[in-house]
Design a protein around this motif. Structure first.
Motif, mmCIF file in Angstrom:
data_model
loop_
_atom_site.group_PDB
_atom_site.id
_atom_site.type_symbol
_atom_site.label_atom_id
_atom_site.label_comp_id
_atom_site.label_asym_id
_atom_site.label_seq_id
_atom_site.Cartn_x
_atom_site.Cartn_y
_atom_site.Cartn_z
ATOM 1 N N ARG A 170 14.712 0.943 7.905
ATOM 2 C CA ARG A 170 14.976 0.342 6.397
ATOM 3 C C ARG A 170 14.134 0.781 5.395
ATOM 4 N N ARG A 171 13.087 1.521 5.658
ATOM 5 C CA ARG A 171 11.977 1.835 4.706
ATOM 6 C C ARG A 171 11.567 3.373 4.770
ATOM 7 N N THR A 172 11.824 3.925 3.705
ATOM 8 C CA THR A 172 11.741 5.473 3.646
ATOM 9 C C THR A 172 9.979 5.554 3.920
ATOM 10 N N VAL A 173 9.707 6.609 4.733
ATOM 11 C CA VAL A 173 8.220 6.805 4.710
ATOM 12 C C VAL A 173 7.912 8.286 4.216
ATOM 13 N N GLY A 174 7.131 8.633 3.394
ATOM 14 C CA GLY A 174 6.761 9.789 2.765
ATOM 15 C C GLY A 174 5.194 9.887 3.043
ATOM 16 N N GLN A 175 4.752 11.314 2.376
ATOM 17 C CA GLN A 175 3.695 11.914 2.503
ATOM 18 C C GLN A 175 2.529 10.719 2.068
ATOM 19 N N PRO A 176 3.012 10.169 0.899
ATOM 20 C CA PRO A 176 2.009 9.249 0.488
ATOM 21 C C PRO A 176 1.553 8.104 1.214
ATOM 22 N N ASP A 177 2.432 7.519 2.089
ATOM 23 C CA ASP A 177 2.234 6.760 3.157
ATOM 24 C C ASP A 177 1.205 7.302 3.947
ATOM 25 N N ILE A 178 1.428 8.400 4.611
ATOM 26 C CA ILE A 178 0.730 9.107 5.487
ATOM 27 C C ILE A 178 -0.894 9.402 4.900
ATOM 28 N N ASP A 179 -0.845 9.883 3.540
ATOM 29 C CA ASP A 179 -2.271 9.982 3.080
ATOM 30 C C ASP A 179 -2.817 8.781 3.057
ATOM 31 N N THR A 180 -2.333 7.646 2.720
ATOM 32 C CA THR A 180 -2.948 6.244 2.512
ATOM 33 C C THR A 180 -3.697 5.921 3.911
ATOM 34 N N ILE A 181 -2.914 6.135 5.152
ATOM 35 C CA ILE A 181 -3.477 6.128 6.290
ATOM 36 C C ILE A 181 -4.746 6.731 6.662
ATOM 37 N N ARG A 182 -4.539 8.158 6.299
ATOM 38 C CA ARG A 182 -5.758 8.942 6.467
ATOM 39 C C ARG A 182 -6.887 8.701 5.568
ATOM 40 N N GLU A 183 -6.568 8.145 4.298
ATOM 41 C CA GLU A 183 -7.734 7.664 3.361
ATOM 42 C C GLU A 183 -8.602 6.430 4.012
ATOM 43 N N MET A 184 -7.499 5.590 4.702
ATOM 44 C CA MET A 184 -7.962 4.372 5.019
ATOM 45 C C MET A 184 -8.878 4.728 6.411
#
Length: 473
Positions: A170-184
């Protein structure tokens, strides 16, 4: 080490009272029936199913078990046949044939999940995160088992090639989401190094459950994005396991590291898999399971070489050396250390991933120091332990460990006053940390120095440790 399974008579599972208990998930009655018909004690039952004896006692007294993961552990530990598993509400599992078991005698587990899909890996991981956040008391009753690493490591080498990680959610996942996980992850890793595993462990579990679960379980992503997503999630899951290990929650740490390895396998990330196998080896050796520590370190070496990461192979060789040293195998330790030095000489570190930043000369010196200390080679141990203190000051926990190591070396070398002075420096850093390992190293040092407590410096150190950490039990 084979799993400590219960030898349950096959006919017990078809008894009416057992079927009735399984049907309503009355695990207390199941345990009572097992004890009656096998003669097993609560401790024996707990060892088989991976639960502390005290928790088994509370279940028998009426505490309900609702976690699917715990029910799976109980079913596996009791070797429930498929009919009993389905009565309990679990999926059936096929058992290995006798020939397969003989070919891998250390396994002892069912092969039901040997070829499971990446979706099943994700589901298992999200259940762990949810359970950690909502049912922590239950999870912390889980015991570490060296055999618990057998199937995940076997699956790492024998599972088919990873499937495409793609999903229409239901929710589009993109590189910004992955970058956020990596930053966290980078932020939490910095906090872990500076303040210890207990400082942000709860926050990591909540982040995985509340923020990461919707992405992996409900997201929409193509194969490239999906693979990157699972790699990022595996890295954060590994960190959560490392934090639990640092806080001596060893059963929970084992489960996190196991799920992290499965996720990295699903993502096809051999480098991260090698790092996780090395972490598993680290934990096994710390707990005294040296044979398992050696096996996991060698698995990490093979994986690192397959990935073309020479520096990771060097790290794995250091882990193998530490396991050999803890087992007092001087020759094997020396061979592994020599191999690590040779590998590092060949390594190109220009492309190291961020999670390998800790593996520097100071870290390597500390591991050499631990090896020589375990082998009783005090002069070599002291030289490397002193060198390990030339380190990045941001690694506060690491410096506390290295100071405690140097102090322990002096204590064993009959230099109690020097040991007390250096131990006091380690204690000062430990007061800034939430790290069960740091506390253990100081307690071990304190116990070793008790024989010299009439010396003023030693008496002052022992008294200060008790004042800061609490009286010895």
């Amino acid at each position: 080490m084979p799993l400590d399974h219960l030898q349950v008579p096959e006919e017990l599972w078809s008894r009416e009272n057992m079927r009735a208990a399984l049907g309503v998930r009355d695990i207390g009655t199941v345990f009572r029936l097992l004890a009656r018909h096998t003669g097993a004690s609560q401790t024996r039952i707990g060892a088989a199913v991976g639960l502390e004896q005290g928790y088994v006692s509370r279940i028998i007294a009426g505490r309900k078990v609702s976690s699917i993961e715990v029910l799976e552990r109980i079913a596996d530990g009791c070797r429930m046949p498929d009919e009993a598993r389905m009565t309990l509400g679990l999926a059936p599992r096929r058992r290995r044939c006798a020939g397969d078991m003989a070919a891998h005698p250390r396994g002892g587990q069912s092969d039901a999940q040997a070829n499971r899909s990446w979706r099943e890996d994700v589901q298992a991981a999200t259940q762990l995160w949810e359970g950690d956040v909502n049912r922590r008391d239950l999870l912390r009753q889980t015991m570490f088992s060296s055999a618990g690493y057998t199937l995940p490591a076997l699956r790492w080498f024998t599972a088919p090639a990873p499937q495409p990680v793609t999903q229409d959610g239901r929710r589009t996942v993109g590189q910004p989401d992955i970058d956020t996980i990596r930053e966290m992850t980078a932020t939490y890793r910095r906090l872990d190094n500076q303040y210890g595993g207990g400082h942000a462990r709860d926050a990591v579990a909540r982040y995985l459950h509340q923020e990461v679960t919707p992405l992996v379980a409900e997201g929409r992503y193509d194969p490239t994005t999906g693979r990157r997503l699972l790699t990022a999630v595996a890295e954060l899951t590994q960190l959560a396991g490392w934090q639990a290990y640092d806080m001596a929650d060893h059963g929970l740490a084992q489960r996190y590291l196991t799920h992290a390895l499965d996720l990295s396998r699903a993502a096809g990330d051999a480098g991260l898999g090698a790092e996780i196998l090395a972490a598993m080896s680290h934990q096994a050796t710390y707990l005294g399971h040296t044979a398992t520590g050696v096996d996991l370190a060698r698995a990490a070496q093979q994986t690192a070489r397959r990935a073309g990461l020479t520096v990771l192979a060097a790290e794995a060789l250091v882990m193998e050396a530490h396991a050999h040293a803890t087992a007092h195998d001087d020759r094997a330790c020396t061979v592994a250390l020599h191999g690590a030095e040779q590998a590092l000489d060949r390594a190109d570190r220009s492309g190291d991933p961020q999670w390998l930043g800790y593996f520097d000369e100071a870290y390597l010196s500390a591991k050499f120091g631990h090896c020589f200390h375990a082998l009783g080679q005090h002069h070599q141990a002291e030289r490397f332990a002193a060198r390990s203190l030339r380190m990045d000051e941001r690694y506060v926990r690491g410096k506390a460990f290295n100071l405690a190591l140097l102090a322990a070396i002096h204590a064993r070398h009959d230099e109690p006053d020097r040991a007390s002075v250096i131990g006091a420096q380690a204690l000062t850093l430990t007061t800034q940390l939430r790290s069960a390992r740091a506390v253990r190293y100081l307690r071990d040092l304190q116990a070793h120095l008790v024989a010299h407590r009439r010396r003023p410096a030693v008496r002052h150190f022992i008294t200060r440790v008790d004042a800061v950490l609490g009286p010895r039990r």
